[in-house]
Design a protein around this motif. Structure first.
Motif, PDB file in Angstrom:
ATOM      1  N   SER A 154       0.816  -1.225   0.000  1.00 16.36           N
ATOM      2  CA  SER A 154       0.000   0.000   0.000  1.00 16.36           C
ATOM      3  C   SER A 154       0.850   1.275   0.000  1.00 16.36           C
ATOM      4  N   ILE A 155       1.879   1.311   0.868  1.00 16.58           N
ATOM      5  CA  ILE A 155       2.763   2.491   0.887  1.00 16.58           C
ATOM      6  C   ILE A 155       3.960   2.155   0.008  1.00 16.58           C
ATOM      7  N   THR A 156       3.740   2.193  -1.283  1.00 17.52           N
ATOM      8  CA  THR A 156       4.766   1.802  -2.246  1.00 17.52           C
ATOM      9  C   THR A 156       5.766   2.935  -2.481  1.00 17.52           C
ATOM     10  N   CYS A 157       6.829   2.588  -3.184  1.00 15.59           N
ATOM     11  CA  CYS A 157       7.825   3.608  -3.551  1.00 15.59           C
ATOM     12  C   CYS A 157       7.176   4.699  -4.395  1.00 15.59           C
ATOM     13  N   GLU A 158       6.254   4.314  -5.274  1.00 11.49           N
ATOM     14  CA  GLU A 158       5.584   5.293  -6.136  1.00 11.49           C
ATOM     15  C   GLU A 158       4.763   6.278  -5.307  1.00 11.49           C
ATOM     16  N   ARG A 159       4.126   5.772  -4.253  1.00 18.11           N
ATOM     17  CA  ARG A 159       3.349   6.675  -3.397  1.00 18.11           C
ATOM     18  C   ARG A 159       4.263   7.612  -2.615  1.00 18.11           C
ATOM     19  N   LEU A 160       5.400   7.103  -2.170  1.00 20.19           N
ATOM     20  CA  LEU A 160       6.370   7.955  -1.474  1.00 20.19           C
ATOM     21  C   LEU A 160       6.909   9.037  -2.415  1.00 20.19           C
ATOM     22  N   LYS A 161       7.073   8.673  -3.680  1.00 19.93           N
ATOM     23  CA  LYS A 161       7.578   9.637  -4.670  1.00 19.93           C
ATOM     24  C   LYS A 161       6.575  10.772  -4.903  1.00 19.93           C
ATOM     25  N   GLN A 162       5.302  10.471  -4.718  1.00 23.58           N
ATOM     26  CA  GLN A 162       4.296  11.528  -4.845  1.00 23.58           C
ATOM     27  C   GLN A 162       4.454  12.584  -3.759  1.00 23.58           C
ATOM     28  N   LYS A 163       5.112  12.199  -2.653  1.00 23.06           N
ATOM     29  CA  LYS A 163       5.382  13.130  -1.553  1.00 23.06           C
ATOM     30  C   LYS A 163       6.721  13.865  -1.740  1.00 23.06           C
TER      31      LYS A 163
END
Length: 436
Positions: free
Chosen positions: A398-407
């Protein structure tokens, strides 16, 4: 020719003022900030010139501070007032114009035309030419032990203007302020002032010339000295002979415990290490201590006990990692950075999970990230520890690298790949410097 007139002329002082303001830094004992320097210069530059010409100018004592060294102990810095920093910078600019062309090709420290990466490239050239024994010489507290009389004698051989020599001597003897007490300076060129780097190169230029006279191949960056030879026997002879020469001639002290003979696998230079790549070529890698320092900074910043917004946390993390990659992007580091990325992302997931303190918030957070109701309820109520949860399939999914990159997060490997490509493009276009 280095003259007092050139040092204190309006254009040189203005250039020095701009440099000090760009560098900013802490205030000296008078509390004056760098931003206040230009208004002061506009109003008082003629008075300052007159005081220096008439030998009435007296530098203030430096403010002594200690900063911890990565390998333990501390390094003393001397912070001059911003006015003294400006005058020192104006002296350094003129000394640099005169001396830089006289310095050795393999002296890389504090020179505009050379960098740490040039020093690393030269070291690799020596190692791959068969000079695979590295004599590392560590000068004990070099900046604190420079002999004033020897330095002034060396300067007087090149500088005829007595006013320049007196001004430099006044800075060497300006003393320091510690706990409200002023202490006289008997030796050393305290780190922290603009004059110290060029003076250190002038002192150690004698060593460079001695090494060249003996036909030795070396790389020097300030007081970091590596000499490259072809055998153990030659290395032992060089270590003994050069250490004795430094102590006898330059009146400096060699740290026998830190100095020694290394093979490429155990050698280090300016935070880099060496390893044997495919085909036996010696290549650069990140030194273990440099890697651990980065990991320590990331660990501190991603501590779950340090409360801050995720945007701020990632912003600070990017400042650290971008700077680190800009420096160490020259080294082979893919395997290490992939592992560090996995570890860093797990720590970020841990911080996010810690931020969802209540069961209700965790369930809502997981649902928002696309987790189905049953799994969200199950994991939201778990009693497993934060670090264990950070590695759980549910958070990795759920908290993927792609989601972290959005931050705003960018993995180290992406920064590294971009840096390597930039370096390759730059290498293809820059003029080739002859190998020494």
């Amino acid at each position: 020719m280095v003259t007092l007139e050139n040092i204190i002329n309006e254009r040189n002082l203005l250039r020095a003022c701009e440099q000090v303001m760009r560098n900013d830094g802490a205030a000296g004992i008078d509390g004056m900030a760098a931003k206040d320097l230009y208004p002061y210069l506009v109003q008082h530059w003629q008075d300052l010139q007159k005081e220096i010409k008439e030998e009435r100018y007296r530098p203030k004592a430096v403010r002594r501070v200690e900063i911890p060294k990565p390998n333990g102990g501390s390094r003393q810095l001397g912070i001059p007032t911003v006015i003294d920093r400006m005058v020192q910078q104006s002296i350094a600019q003129e000394l640099d114009k005169y001396y830089d062309a006289k310095f050795s090709e393999t002296s890389y420290g504090f020179r505009k035309s050379r960098s740490t990466h040039d020093a690393l490239e030269q070291a690799l050239t020596y190692l791959n030419s068969g000079l695979s024994y590295i004599v590392e010489i560590d000068l004990e507290k070099f900046f604190d032990r420079v002999n004033h009389d020897r330095l002034m004698s060396r300067l007087s051989q090149d500088i005829a203007d007595k006013g320049v020599l007196r001004l430099i001597r006044s800075y060497l003897n300006s003393g320091s302020m510690e706990n409200g007490l002023r202490r006289r300076t008997e030796e050393g060129t305290p780190q922290g002032g603009p004059l110290s780097p060029i003076l250190s190169n002038i002192v150690l230029d004698e060593l460079d010339k001695e090494l060249e006279k003996r036909g030795l191949r070396y790389v020097r960056y300030a007081d970091d000295i590596s000499i490259f030879v072809g055998s153990q026997r030659a290395a032992e002879r060089v270590l003994s002979g050069i250490s004795e020469w430094i102590e006898r001639k330059l009146k400096l002290r060699v740290n026998r415990e830190k100095s020694g003979i290394r093979r490429p696998g155990g050698g280090q230079l300016l935070g880099f290490g060496f390893w044997h790549g495919k085909g036996g070529e010696i290549r650069s890698r990140v030194n273990d201590k440099s890697y651990e320092r980065l990991k320590g900074k990331i660990r501190k910043l991603t501590s779950r006990s340090w409360s801050m917004s995720m945007d701020d946390r990632i912003g600070k993390l990017m400042q650290i990692t971008r700077g680190w990659i800009n420096y160490f992007g020259h080294a082979d580091a893919k395997k290490m950075l992939r592992a560090l990325d996995r570890w860093t992302q797990a720590r970020l997931r841990m911080c996010i999970w810690k931020g969802w303190k209540r069961v209700k918030t965790r369930i809502a957070g997981l649902r928002k990230l696309g987790v189905n109701r049953n799994e969200a309820y199950l994991w939201g109520n778990t009693r497993k520890g934060y670090w264990r949860i950070a590695h759980s399939p549910i958070l990795q999914r759920s908290i993927t690298c792609e989601r972290l990159k959005q931050k705003g997060y960018i993995p180290l490997m992406e920064l590294y790949t971009h840096r390597r490509q930039t370096l390759m493009n730059r290498r293809d276009t820059r003029p080739v410097r002859p190998v020494v």
